[in-house]
Scaffold this motif. Sequence first.
Motif, PDB file in Angstrom:
ATOM      1  N   GLN A 106      -1.316   1.289  22.693  1.00 44.15           N
ATOM      2  CA  GLN A 106      -1.882   2.121  21.633  1.00 44.15           C
ATOM      3  C   GLN A 106      -0.800   2.590  20.674  1.00 44.15           C
ATOM      4  OE1 GLN A 106      -5.257   2.798  20.981  1.00 44.15           O
ATOM      5  NE2 GLN A 106      -4.280   3.426  19.075  1.00 44.15           N
ATOM      6  N   TRP A 107       0.361   2.924  21.218  1.00 41.70           N
ATOM      7  CA  TRP A 107       1.496   3.344  20.387  1.00 41.70           C
ATOM      8  C   TRP A 107       1.815   2.255  19.371  1.00 41.70           C
ATOM      9  CZ3 TRP A 107       6.447   2.345  18.748  1.00 41.70           C
ATOM     10  CH2 TRP A 107       7.208   3.423  18.331  1.00 41.70           C
ATOM     11  N   ILE A 108       1.862   1.011  19.859  1.00 40.42           N
ATOM     12  CA  ILE A 108       2.156  -0.116  18.977  1.00 40.42           C
ATOM     13  C   ILE A 108       1.031  -0.306  17.962  1.00 40.42           C
ATOM     14  CG2 ILE A 108       2.452  -2.632  18.914  1.00 40.42           C
ATOM     15  CD1 ILE A 108       3.930  -2.297  21.661  1.00 40.42           C
ATOM     16  N   ASP A 109      -0.227  -0.182  18.396  1.00 44.27           N
ATOM     17  CA  ASP A 109      -1.360  -0.299  17.469  1.00 44.27           C
ATOM     18  C   ASP A 109      -1.286   0.724  16.340  1.00 44.27           C
ATOM     19  OD1 ASP A 109      -2.492  -2.442  18.780  1.00 44.27           O
ATOM     20  OD2 ASP A 109      -4.015  -1.244  19.835  1.00 44.27           O
ATOM     21  N   ASP A 110      -0.730   1.910  16.633  1.00 47.61           N
ATOM     22  CA  ASP A 110      -0.639   2.977  15.637  1.00 47.61           C
ATOM     23  C   ASP A 110       0.498   2.787  14.634  1.00 47.61           C
ATOM     24  OD1 ASP A 110      -2.796   4.209  16.815  1.00 47.61           O
ATOM     25  OD2 ASP A 110      -1.584   5.660  17.947  1.00 47.61           O
ATOM     26  N   VAL A 111       1.381   1.843  14.907  1.00 47.94           N
ATOM     27  CA  VAL A 111       2.539   1.651  14.031  1.00 47.94           C
ATOM     28  C   VAL A 111       2.101   1.288  12.608  1.00 47.94           C
ATOM     29  CG1 VAL A 111       4.537   0.169  13.568  1.00 47.94           C
ATOM     30  CG2 VAL A 111       4.181   1.099  15.863  1.00 47.94           C
ATOM     31  N   ILE A 112       1.196   0.381  12.443  1.00 43.09           N
ATOM     32  CA  ILE A 112       0.839  -0.093  11.093  1.00 43.09           C
ATOM     33  C   ILE A 112       0.064   0.947  10.274  1.00 43.09           C
ATOM     34  CG2 ILE A 112      -0.389  -1.873   9.780  1.00 43.09           C
ATOM     35  CD1 ILE A 112       2.324  -2.717  11.131  1.00 43.09           C
ATOM     36  N   PRO A 113      -0.993   1.548  10.777  1.00 48.23           N
ATOM     37  CA  PRO A 113      -1.729   2.482   9.916  1.00 48.23           C
ATOM     38  C   PRO A 113      -1.007   3.811   9.663  1.00 48.23           C
ATOM     39  CG  PRO A 113      -2.766   2.386  12.082  1.00 48.23           C
ATOM     40  CD  PRO A 113      -1.697   1.328  12.054  1.00 48.23           C
ATOM     41  N   THR A 114      -0.140   4.242  10.569  1.00 43.05           N
ATOM     42  CA  THR A 114       0.470   5.570  10.436  1.00 43.05           C
ATOM     43  C   THR A 114       1.353   5.700   9.207  1.00 43.05           C
ATOM     44  OG1 THR A 114       0.301   5.939  12.810  1.00 43.05           O
ATOM     45  CG2 THR A 114       1.848   7.330  11.606  1.00 43.05           C
ATOM     46  N   PRO A 115       2.285   4.786   8.942  1.00 48.41           N
ATOM     47  CA  PRO A 115       3.090   4.956   7.724  1.00 48.41           C
ATOM     48  C   PRO A 115       2.248   4.990   6.457  1.00 48.41           C
ATOM     49  CG  PRO A 115       4.126   3.370   9.167  1.00 48.41           C
ATOM     50  CD  PRO A 115       2.771   3.676   9.748  1.00 48.41           C
ATOM     51  N   LYS A 116       1.273   4.106   6.383  1.00 46.28           N
ATOM     52  CA  LYS A 116       0.429   4.054   5.184  1.00 46.28           C
ATOM     53  C   LYS A 116      -0.309   5.376   4.978  1.00 46.28           C
ATOM     54  CE  LYS A 116      -2.915   1.122   2.881  1.00 46.28           C
ATOM     55  NZ  LYS A 116      -3.690  -0.104   2.947  1.00 46.28           N
ATOM     56  N   ALA A 117      -0.807   5.952   6.047  1.00 47.96           N
ATOM     57  CA  ALA A 117      -1.593   7.184   5.952  1.00 47.96           C
ATOM     58  C   ALA A 117      -0.726   8.439   5.847  1.00 47.96           C
ATOM     59  CB  ALA A 117      -2.524   7.304   7.158  1.00 47.96           C
ATOM     60  N   ASP A 118       0.366   8.488   6.606  1.00 45.24           N
ATOM     61  CA  ASP A 118       1.120   9.737   6.746  1.00 45.24           C
ATOM     62  C   ASP A 118       2.515   9.721   6.143  1.00 45.24           C
ATOM     63  OD1 ASP A 118      -1.083  10.566   8.221  1.00 45.24           O
ATOM     64  OD2 ASP A 118      -0.128  10.132  10.149  1.00 45.24           O
ATOM     65  N   PHE A 119       3.103   8.550   5.990  1.00 42.98           N
ATOM     66  CA  PHE A 119       4.484   8.443   5.537  1.00 42.98           C
ATOM     67  C   PHE A 119       4.586   7.380   4.437  1.00 42.98           C
ATOM     68  CE2 PHE A 119       5.062   9.178  10.319  1.00 42.98           C
ATOM     69  CZ  PHE A 119       5.178  10.559  10.196  1.00 42.98           C
ATOM     70  N   PRO A 120       4.075   7.650   3.241  1.00 44.94           N
ATOM     71  CA  PRO A 120       3.968   6.607   2.219  1.00 44.94           C
ATOM     72  C   PRO A 120       5.279   6.032   1.721  1.00 44.94           C
ATOM     73  CG  PRO A 120       3.403   8.761   1.318  1.00 44.94           C
ATOM     74  CD  PRO A 120       3.526   8.943   2.792  1.00 44.94           C
ATOM     75  N   LEU A 121       6.405   6.699   1.903  1.00 48.26           N
ATOM     76  CA  LEU A 121       7.677   6.133   1.460  1.00 48.26           C
ATOM     77  C   LEU A 121       8.270   5.155   2.470  1.00 48.26           C
ATOM     78  CD1 LEU A 121       9.452   9.084  -0.388  1.00 48.26           C
ATOM     79  CD2 LEU A 121       8.492   6.983  -1.368  1.00 48.26           C
ATOM     80  N   ILE A 122       7.681   5.052   3.668  1.00 49.71           N
ATOM     81  CA  ILE A 122       8.133   4.021   4.603  1.00 49.71           C
ATOM     82  C   ILE A 122       7.626   2.686   4.068  1.00 49.71           C
ATOM     83  CG2 ILE A 122       7.969   3.083   6.930  1.00 49.71           C
ATOM     84  CD1 ILE A 122       7.835   5.951   7.984  1.00 49.71           C
ATOM     85  N   LYS A 123       8.556   1.856   3.641  1.00 50.73           N
ATOM     86  CA  LYS A 123       8.225   0.583   2.998  1.00 50.73           C
ATOM     87  C   LYS A 123       8.616  -0.631   3.836  1.00 50.73           C
ATOM     88  CE  LYS A 123       6.779   2.678  -0.696  1.00 50.73           C
ATOM     89  NZ  LYS A 123       5.355   2.804  -0.923  1.00 50.73           N
ATOM     90  N   ALA A 124       9.353  -0.394   4.944  1.00 49.64           N
ATOM     91  CA  ALA A 124       9.783  -1.526   5.771  1.00 49.64           C
ATOM     92  C   ALA A 124       9.969  -1.068   7.204  1.00 49.64           C
ATOM     93  CB  ALA A 124      11.079  -2.119   5.237  1.00 49.64           C
ATOM     94  N   LEU A 125       9.672  -1.974   8.126  1.00 52.44           N
ATOM     95  CA  LEU A 125       9.873  -1.755   9.561  1.00 52.44           C
ATOM     96  C   LEU A 125      10.644  -2.953  10.097  1.00 52.44           C
ATOM     97  CD1 LEU A 125       6.159  -0.951  10.447  1.00 52.44           C
ATOM     98  CD2 LEU A 125       7.956   0.737  10.203  1.00 52.44           C
ATOM     99  N   VAL A 126      11.603  -2.707  10.970  1.00 57.74           N
ATOM    100  CA  VAL A 126      12.345  -3.807  11.597  1.00 57.74           C
ATOM    101  C   VAL A 126      11.949  -3.873  13.043  1.00 57.74           C
ATOM    102  CG1 VAL A 126      14.639  -4.677  12.178  1.00 57.74           C
ATOM    103  CG2 VAL A 126      14.263  -3.516   9.994  1.00 57.74           C
TER     104      VAL A 126
END
Length: 173
Positions: free
Chosen positions: A153-173
């Motif tokens: 579930q933690w991994i599933d939450d990785v993609i929607p969370t930045p878009k919804a809560d942290f809009p300046l996160i533009k990249a994940l490694v």
Amino acid sequence: MDQGVLHLDPLSEDELAGASRITAVLQRTDADFAAEMKEDEGWGGHDPAKYIAAWRHIHDIFTAAGATNVVWAWCPNVTDSDGAPSAMDYYPGDAYVDWTGVDGYNWGTSDPSFAWQSFHDVFADIYPRLAAKGKPIIIGEMASDEVGGGKAQWIDDVIPTPKADFPLIKALV
């Protein structure tokens, strides 16, 4: 380094040539010098001024070599070490950083003093401090333990969370 003093020699021809070679073969080079600088190992003895001087020196080597295709990503860890300066004390300055970033981990309950953290929880405290710089943010490293919660579930939450809560996160490694 001797007696707590950081000695940075003038830029050598070898350093300039090395920087030129590194950047000549790539369209874009992402540089993250000495990430997680404030952790227990305490880069430079937990001395932000030493870290900043070293970062700027490395940056200046590339600039002097004409390496205009380097993207400078500054990435502390989300956790400040007890008794050490905070992450933002190590910030090299807007002229030396293109992206801010952060490395963060959910250690679950693998240690009795830890609590399970969602992806949001891991990055919530540092995000406003990074966002205040007005630069894109990269998550340089991230992971979740399996102990104490649902890693899937933690991994599933990785993609929607930045878009919804942290809009300046533009990249994940």
